[in-house]
Design an enzyme around this catalytic site. Structure first.
Site, PDB file in Angstrom:
ATOM      1  N   ASN A   1       0.868  -1.186   0.000  1.00  0.00           N
ATOM      2  CA  ASN A   1       0.000   0.000   0.000  1.00  0.00           C
ATOM      3  C   ASN A   1       0.900   1.230   0.000  1.00  0.00           C
ATOM      4  OD1 ASN A   1      -1.785   2.072   0.492  1.00  0.00           O
ATOM      5  ND2 ASN A   1      -2.305   1.417   2.585  1.00  0.00           N
ATOM      6  N   TRP A   2       1.016   1.868  -1.158  1.00  0.00           N
ATOM      7  CA  TRP A   2       1.959   2.984  -1.276  1.00  0.00           C
ATOM      8  C   TRP A   2       1.407   4.275  -0.691  1.00  0.00           C
ATOM      9  CZ3 TRP A   2       3.771   2.355  -7.103  1.00  0.00           C
ATOM     10  CH2 TRP A   2       4.365   1.088  -7.245  1.00  0.00           C
ATOM     11  N   LYS A   3       0.125   4.271  -0.330  1.00  0.00           N
ATOM     12  CA  LYS A   3      -0.515   5.490   0.218  1.00  0.00           C
ATOM     13  C   LYS A   3      -0.263   6.674  -0.719  1.00  0.00           C
ATOM     14  CE  LYS A   3      -0.135   3.407   4.714  1.00  0.00           C
ATOM     15  NZ  LYS A   3      -0.157   3.564   6.159  1.00  0.00           N
TER      16      LYS A   3
ATOM     17  N   HIS B   1      -9.634   1.283   4.876  1.00  0.00           N
ATOM     18  CA  HIS B   1      -8.370   1.474   5.591  1.00  0.00           C
ATOM     19  C   HIS B   1      -8.614   2.450   6.740  1.00  0.00           C
ATOM     20  CE1 HIS B   1      -4.284   2.739   6.473  1.00  0.00           C
ATOM     21  NE2 HIS B   1      -3.869   1.645   5.868  1.00  0.00           N
TER      22      HIS B   1
ATOM     23  N   GLU C   1      -7.016   4.868   7.788  1.00  0.00           N
ATOM     24  CA  GLU C   1      -6.802   6.282   7.431  1.00  0.00           C
ATOM     25  C   GLU C   1      -8.032   6.838   6.719  1.00  0.00           C
ATOM     26  OE1 GLU C   1      -3.042   5.746   5.431  1.00  0.00           O
ATOM     27  OE2 GLU C   1      -2.140   5.204   7.354  1.00  0.00           O
TER      28      GLU C   1
ATOM     29  N   GLU D   1      -5.651  -4.802  10.800  1.00  0.00           N
ATOM     30  CA  GLU D   1      -4.617  -3.791  11.015  1.00  0.00           C
ATOM     31  C   GLU D   1      -4.892  -3.026  12.306  1.00  0.00           C
ATOM     32  OE1 GLU D   1      -2.531  -2.522   7.163  1.00  0.00           O
ATOM     33  OE2 GLU D   1      -4.352  -1.343   7.297  1.00  0.00           O
TER      34      GLU D   1
ATOM     35  N   GLY E   1       2.292   2.470  10.771  1.00  0.00           N
ATOM     36  CA  GLY E   1       3.249   3.556  10.596  1.00  0.00           C
ATOM     37  C   GLY E   1       3.946   3.979  11.877  1.00  0.00           C
TER      38      GLY E   1
ATOM     39  N   SER F   1       3.168  -1.952  10.440  1.00  0.00           N
ATOM     40  CA  SER F   1       4.617  -2.015  10.645  1.00  0.00           C
ATOM     41  C   SER F   1       5.218  -3.382  10.320  1.00  0.00           C
ATOM     42  CB  SER F   1       4.985  -1.568  12.073  1.00  0.00           C
ATOM     43  OG  SER F   1       4.579  -0.219  12.282  1.00  0.00           O
TER      44      SER F   1
ATOM     45  N   GLY G   1       2.664  -1.031   4.389  1.00  0.00           N
ATOM     46  CA  GLY G   1       2.699   0.374   4.009  1.00  0.00           C
ATOM     47  C   GLY G   1       4.130   0.823   3.771  1.00  0.00           C
ATOM     48  N   GLY G   2       4.724   1.489   4.767  1.00  0.00           N
ATOM     49  CA  GLY G   2       6.046   2.100   4.636  1.00  0.00           C
ATOM     50  C   GLY G   2       7.090   1.205   3.981  1.00  0.00           C
TER      51      GLY G   2
HETATM   52  P1  PGA Z   1       2.638   0.431   7.719  1.00  0.00           P
HETATM   53  O1  PGA Z   1       1.181   0.647   7.059  1.00  0.00           O
HETATM   54  O2  PGA Z   1       3.175  -0.856   7.172  1.00  0.00           O
HETATM   55  O3  PGA Z   1       3.429   1.620   7.277  1.00  0.00           O
HETATM   56  O4  PGA Z   1       2.431   0.365   9.199  1.00  0.00           O
HETATM   57  C1  PGA Z   1       0.292  -0.429   6.904  1.00  0.00           C
HETATM   58  C2  PGA Z   1      -0.979   0.051   6.261  1.00  0.00           C
HETATM   59  O5  PGA Z   1      -1.404   1.175   6.549  1.00  0.00           O
HETATM   60  O6  PGA Z   1      -1.602  -0.669   5.476  1.00  0.00           O
END
Ligand code: PGA
Length: 262
Positions: free
Chosen positions: A13-15, A103, A105, A175, A181, A221, A242-243
């Site tokens: 997930n590149w956001k 998600h 977010e 999640e 993050g 994470s 994500g990251g």
């Molecule tokens: P993260 O994000 O790996 O940076 O914690 C995961 C996500 O939001 O899907």
């Protein structure tokens, strides 16, 4: 280990990162690192921002890459006066296979409700794509001991009134919001407990077959250093990353988790 019937799914997930030039570079670098054996063992979906999707699609098709194209969001309506939104059929036309829904977010910053998540899930399925439905608890909810009730409530809402053979095609991503993050990961045992509870709920509501086939990812994470232990859990069938998915070396090591087993 996840059952043989469920091929693991690792999703990046590149956001809101990477323009379409940077996206192409990342996919090319990743493709050098991920081998045929990796793709045979694991499905890998990439979820760029909307503006990158067409470029990544073109690259995947021209070079016959085995990455599966994903999106991070869509609207539930097919068309209409929804300024700024994108319809599921528009994504399907770009050969998008997986769409992340709900998600945290999107839920927290953009006010997406369980009802919107359920509507989107329906529309994505109708467009013949696979929803990755995200669920998870806040730190306060965890500390108050309400992790399971929060997560199971979100799962029930997303799955209500769906046929078992539809549920079996879904992906649910657990999640914990406090782990996204932040560099904090749920312990493998804690993640397994919640993912096991999700599968138990699906077994109770939609039967054994649906529960056996449904893929459950862990997200929050995830790194090369913790993926193997997470993937060794019986009810964890993949990861939403994500990251770490923005770094080709790290993401490739995550995809190759089976080579550095826990
Ligand atoms: P993260 O994000 O790996 O940076 O914690 C995961 C996500 O939001 O899907």
């Amino acid at each position: 280990m996840s059952s043989d019937a469920r091929k693991p799914l690792i999703s990046g997930n590149w956001k809101m990162h990477l323009n379409h030039f940077e996206a192409i570079q990342l996919v090319q670098k990743l493709n050098y690192l991920v081998t045929k054996e990796d793709f045979d063992a694991v499905d890998v979906s990439l979820h760029p921002p909307f503006t990158d999707i067409r470029s990544v699609q073109t690259l995947i098709e021209a070079d016959e890459l085995r990455f599966l194209l994903g999106a991070q969001h869509c609207h539930f309506e097919e068309k209409g006066a929804f300024t700024g939104e994108v319809a599921p059929s528009m994504l399907a036309k770009l050969s998008v296979k997986y769409v992340i829904v709900g998600h945290s977010e999107r839920r927290e910053i953009f006010g997406e409700t369980d009802e919107m998540v359920a509507n989107k899930t329906t529309s994505i399925l109708k467009a013949a794509m696979t929803p990755i439905v995200c669920v998870g608890e806040t730190l306060e909810e965890r500390e108050a001991g309400s992790t399971e009730s929060k997560v199971i409530g979100q799962v029930r809402s997303a799955l209500a009134k769906r046929a078992p053979d539809t549920v079996s095609k879904l992906v649910i991503a657990y999640e914990p919001i406090w782990a996204i993050g932040t560099g904090r990961t749920a312990t493998a045992a804690d993640a397994q407990a919640v993912c096991g509870a999700i599968r138990g709920e699906v077994r109770a509501s939609h039967g054994n077959e649906a529960a056996r086939a449904l893929r459950i990812q862990y997200g929050g994470s995830v790194k090369a250093g913790n993926i193997a232990e997470l993937m060794a859990q019986p009810d964890i069938d993949g990861a939403l990353v994500g990251g770490a998915s923005l770094d080709p070396d790290e993401f490739a090591r995550i995809v190759k988790y089976r080579l550095h087993a826990a």
